[in-house]
Write a protein that holds these residues in place. Structure first.
Motif, PDB file in Angstrom:
ATOM      1  N   GLY A   1       0.847  -1.193   0.000  1.00 35.74           N
ATOM      2  CA  GLY A   1       0.000   0.000   0.000  1.00 35.74           C
ATOM      3  C   GLY A   1       0.875   1.232   0.000  1.00 35.74           C
ATOM      4  N   ALA A   2       0.345   2.326   0.510  1.00 34.61           N
ATOM      5  CA  ALA A   2       1.101   3.570   0.548  1.00 34.61           C
ATOM      6  C   ALA A   2       0.562   4.460   1.659  1.00 34.61           C
ATOM      7  N   MET A   3       1.299   5.511   1.936  1.00 31.82           N
ATOM      8  CA  MET A   3       0.848   6.556   2.855  1.00 31.82           C
ATOM      9  C   MET A   3       1.035   7.912   2.172  1.00 31.82           C
ATOM     10  N   VAL A   4       0.238   8.872   2.597  1.00 32.10           N
ATOM     11  CA  VAL A   4       0.383  10.228   2.073  1.00 32.10           C
ATOM     12  C   VAL A   4       1.685  10.804   2.614  1.00 32.10           C
ATOM     13  N   LYS A   5       2.613  11.111   1.712  1.00 31.47           N
ATOM     14  CA  LYS A   5       3.903  11.701   2.094  1.00 31.47           C
ATOM     15  C   LYS A   5       3.841  13.220   2.102  1.00 31.47           C
ATOM     16  N   GLU A   6       3.094  13.764   1.147  1.00 32.23           N
ATOM     17  CA  GLU A   6       3.048  15.223   1.014  1.00 32.23           C
ATOM     18  C   GLU A   6       1.734  15.643   0.385  1.00 32.23           C
ATOM     19  N   VAL A   7       1.152  16.698   0.944  1.00 35.55           N
ATOM     20  CA  VAL A   7      -0.026  17.321   0.340  1.00 35.55           C
ATOM     21  C   VAL A   7       0.500  18.406  -0.596  1.00 35.55           C
ATOM     22  N   LYS A   8       0.360  18.194  -1.902  1.00 35.63           N
ATOM     23  CA  LYS A   8       1.019  19.042  -2.880  1.00 35.63           C
ATOM     24  C   LYS A   8       0.232  20.316  -3.175  1.00 35.63           C
ATOM     25  N   SER A   9       0.937  21.329  -3.590  1.00 33.52           N
ATOM     26  CA  SER A   9       0.304  22.621  -3.869  1.00 33.52           C
ATOM     27  C   SER A   9      -0.605  22.571  -5.087  1.00 33.52           C
ATOM     28  N   ASN A  10      -0.447  21.526  -5.925  1.00 32.60           N
ATOM     29  CA  ASN A  10      -1.298  21.414  -7.117  1.00 32.60           C
ATOM     30  C   ASN A  10      -2.604  20.662  -6.838  1.00 32.60           C
ATOM     31  N   GLY A  11      -2.873  20.348  -5.573  1.00 31.59           N
ATOM     32  CA  GLY A  11      -4.115  19.670  -5.223  1.00 31.59           C
ATOM     33  C   GLY A  11      -4.027  18.157  -5.368  1.00 31.59           C
ATOM     34  N   ARG A  12      -2.801  17.642  -5.412  1.00 33.18           N
ATOM     35  CA  ARG A  12      -2.608  16.191  -5.500  1.00 33.18           C
ATOM     36  C   ARG A  12      -1.736  15.713  -4.334  1.00 33.18           C
ATOM     37  N   LEU A  13      -1.507  14.395  -4.289  1.00 34.13           N
ATOM     38  CA  LEU A  13      -0.795  13.804  -3.152  1.00 34.13           C
ATOM     39  C   LEU A  13       0.469  13.102  -3.611  1.00 34.13           C
ATOM     40  N   LYS A  14       1.536  13.308  -2.875  1.00 34.28           N
ATOM     41  CA  LYS A  14       2.743  12.526  -3.067  1.00 34.28           C
ATOM     42  C   LYS A  14       2.683  11.345  -2.100  1.00 34.28           C
ATOM     43  N   LEU A  15       3.213  10.180  -2.530  1.00 39.49           N
ATOM     44  CA  LEU A  15       3.084   8.951  -1.762  1.00 39.49           C
ATOM     45  C   LEU A  15       4.417   8.436  -1.246  1.00 39.49           C
ATOM     46  N   ALA A  16       4.346   7.688  -0.162  1.00 35.22           N
ATOM     47  CA  ALA A  16       5.465   6.890   0.334  1.00 35.22           C
ATOM     48  C   ALA A  16       5.013   5.437   0.312  1.00 35.22           C
ATOM     49  N   MET A  17       5.886   4.540  -0.179  1.00 33.63           N
ATOM     50  CA  MET A  17       5.538   3.124  -0.264  1.00 33.63           C
ATOM     51  C   MET A  17       5.357   2.494   1.108  1.00 33.63           C
ATOM     52  N   VAL A  18       4.435   1.546   1.183  1.00 30.49           N
ATOM     53  CA  VAL A  18       4.354   0.615   2.303  1.00 30.49           C
ATOM     54  C   VAL A  18       4.589  -0.773   1.713  1.00 30.49           C
ATOM     55  N   GLY A  19       5.722  -1.385   2.043  1.00 28.18           N
ATOM     56  CA  GLY A  19       6.116  -2.634   1.402  1.00 28.18           C
ATOM     57  C   GLY A  19       6.947  -2.342   0.164  1.00 28.18           C
ATOM     58  N   GLY A  20       7.371  -3.403  -0.509  1.00 29.30           N
ATOM     59  CA  GLY A  20       8.268  -3.238  -1.647  1.00 29.30           C
ATOM     60  C   GLY A  20       7.614  -3.580  -2.974  1.00 29.30           C
ATOM     61  N   PHE A  21       7.526  -2.608  -3.861  1.00 30.59           N
ATOM     62  CA  PHE A  21       6.973  -2.832  -5.196  1.00 30.59           C
ATOM     63  C   PHE A  21       7.548  -1.788  -6.134  1.00 30.59           C
ATOM     64  N   ASN A  22       7.287  -1.939  -7.408  1.00 27.62           N
ATOM     65  CA  ASN A  22       7.696  -0.943  -8.388  1.00 27.62           C
ATOM     66  C   ASN A  22       6.530   0.007  -8.645  1.00 27.62           C
ATOM     67  N   TRP A  23       6.850   1.288  -8.769  1.00 29.15           N
ATOM     68  CA  TRP A  23       5.778   2.270  -8.966  1.00 29.15           C
ATOM     69  C   TRP A  23       4.967   1.992 -10.232  1.00 29.15           C
ATOM     70  N   ASN A  24       5.613   1.464 -11.265  1.00 28.42           N
ATOM     71  CA  ASN A  24       4.856   1.202 -12.488  1.00 28.42           C
ATOM     72  C   ASN A  24       3.783   0.134 -12.284  1.00 28.42           C
ATOM     73  N   ALA A  25       3.920  -0.683 -11.206  1.00 29.48           N
ATOM     74  CA  ALA A  25       2.938  -1.727 -10.929  1.00 29.48           C
ATOM     75  C   ALA A  25       1.606  -1.164 -10.446  1.00 29.48           C
ATOM     76  N   VAL A  26       1.604   0.087  -9.982  1.00 28.71           N
ATOM     77  CA  VAL A  26       0.354   0.687  -9.500  1.00 28.71           C
ATOM     78  C   VAL A  26      -0.045   1.913 -10.310  1.00 28.71           C
ATOM     79  N   GLU A  27       0.749   2.268 -11.299  1.00 27.34           N
ATOM     80  CA  GLU A  27       0.392   3.413 -12.140  1.00 27.34           C
ATOM     81  C   GLU A  27      -0.939   3.152 -12.850  1.00 27.34           C
ATOM     82  N   GLY A  28      -1.858   4.085 -12.731  1.00 32.71           N
ATOM     83  CA  GLY A  28      -3.168   3.948 -13.351  1.00 32.71           C
ATOM     84  C   GLY A  28      -4.204   3.256 -12.475  1.00 32.71           C
ATOM     85  N   GLU A  29      -3.793   2.801 -11.286  1.00 31.05           N
ATOM     86  CA  GLU A  29      -4.732   2.075 -10.422  1.00 31.05           C
ATOM     87  C   GLU A  29      -5.619   3.033  -9.637  1.00 31.05           C
ATOM     88  N   TYR A  30      -6.877   2.640  -9.451  1.00 32.05           N
ATOM     89  CA  TYR A  30      -7.765   3.360  -8.552  1.00 32.05           C
ATOM     90  C   TYR A  30      -7.360   3.063  -7.111  1.00 32.05           C
TER      91      TYR A  30
END
Length: 352
Positions: free
Chosen positions: A76-105
């Motif tokens: 999973g992930a946690m919110v790392k940063e609340v961005k000024s553009n109205g989106r969220l930066k993430l920190a990983m929980v567990g080990g995976f590649n970011w491309n494995a979750v790109e496009g996921e709801y």
């Protein structure tokens, strides 16, 4: 032995479990579900301070114990940063590649209990704007969550209750095909958890007396390295991690058999106990593969690192595309269920 595996019941339970969000560190809901499942069957259990569940069946021999574990926590992930553009930066929980979750709801779980929906995307997703969108590295600098709310800046995000430290879960997209394949995120390790729950149900409903007192440990911190490494009774002699088999180039494991692990990144598993599992599979004509997982660790290896004096082994269903959008086949679940049953009803390993 075929009646150990209830196909429809197992698939139904697996579907329910994978659809309960449970990234490591956020597992109260799934642990509550499992506790209620066991209580409905009349199976007593205890909860550890870390939030895991241990159910114990007293055997004919109460001096030497066995322990089997599967983990219910997921990536999973946690919110790392609340961005000024109205989106969220993430920190990983567990080990995976970011491309494995790109496009996921995904779902953002706020401290107040509110759930907000979103999509995990590259900041530079639009090919009409970013000429090299496909070439940009998929990492925490570029991946973000597009929230399905009217938010334009960080203040808007905080006003709807989202803050740093909130958990983010990925949609599993559970699907069963007519050809017997099960596709879903988090089959690691909710497939094995389901099989342990079904085994406990079978033992309870059929009033089976096991040869040795056996503990069933549903751990909740395996993906971050310290799931089943505590609360192990001192009488435990054999410790089995029931976890996914890794599939890929050079691997023997497939989606149709039970995978028995001889070695992973922590080193070899206990030789005699591993051979005992192989012999049981061959004796009972259970389809299996013996394999080595090069970049892998389990709750059993975590228990060894913690200093517990146990024989440890690892087996489970073969899972394709691990830590991404995973897949297995009903045949692999069936073979794993069969090996589980013949193991818990077998004699313990006796060394020469």
């Amino acid at each position: 032995m075929n009646d150990v595996f209830y196909k429809e019941d197992t698939i139904d339970l697996l579907g329910r479990i994978v659809n309960i969000p449970s990234p490591s560190g956020y597992t109260k809901t799934i642990i509550k579900f499992i506790g209620e499942y066991l209580s409905d069957l009349g199976i007593d259990y205890k909860k550890t301070n870390k939030g895991a569940i241990i159910a114990t069946f007293i055997g004919e021999d109460n001096e030497s114990h066995r322990l089997l574990t599967a983990h219910v926590d997921t990536l999973g992930a946690m919110v790392k940063e609340v961005k000024s553009n109205g989106r969220l930066k993430l920190a990983m929980v567990g080990g995976f590649n970011w491309n494995a979750v790109e496009g996921e709801y995904c779902t953002i779980h706020t401290a107040s209990g509110k759930k907000n929906r979103g999509t995990i995307l590259m900041h530079e997703t639009s090919v009409h704007v970013y000429a090299k969108a496909g070439e940009i590295k998929r990492d925490e600098k570029h991946i973000e969550v597009r929230i399905d709310e009217k938010v334009k800046n960080s203040e808007d995000i905080r006003n709807i209750g989202i803050n740093v430290g909130d958990f983010v879960s990925f949609d599993p997209r559970f699907e069963v095909t007519e050809s017997g394949f099960i596709k879903s995120r988090h089959l690691d390790d909710k497939a094995s958890t389901t099989l342990l729950l079904q085994l406990m149900k079978y033992i309870k409903v059929n009033n089976i007396k096991l040869p040795y007192t056996t503990h069933f440990y549903i751990s909740n911190n395996e993906e971050i390295g310290y799931g089943g490494n505590s609360n192990i009774p001192e009488q435990v002699v054999e410790y089995i991690a029931v976890d996914m088999g890794a599939i890929g180039d050079g691997q023997a494991t497939d989606e149709y058999t039970v995978s028995i692990c001889a070695k992973d990144s922590s080193g070899p598993y206990h030789y005699d106990l591993t051979r005992h599992l192989v012999n049981l599979a061959e004796q009972h004509k259970i389809d299996y593969k013996l394999d080595i997982y090069p970049y892998y660790g389990s709750d059993a290896s975590a228990a060894i690192r913690a200093g517990f004096d146990v024989k440890h082994a690892l087996f489970g269903p073969g899972i394709e595309s691990s830590h991404a959008y995973e897949r297995t086949h009903i045949d692999s679940l069936k073979a794993t269920a069969q090996l589980l049953y013949v193991y818990v009803t077998s004699a313990m390993v006796k060394e020469d």
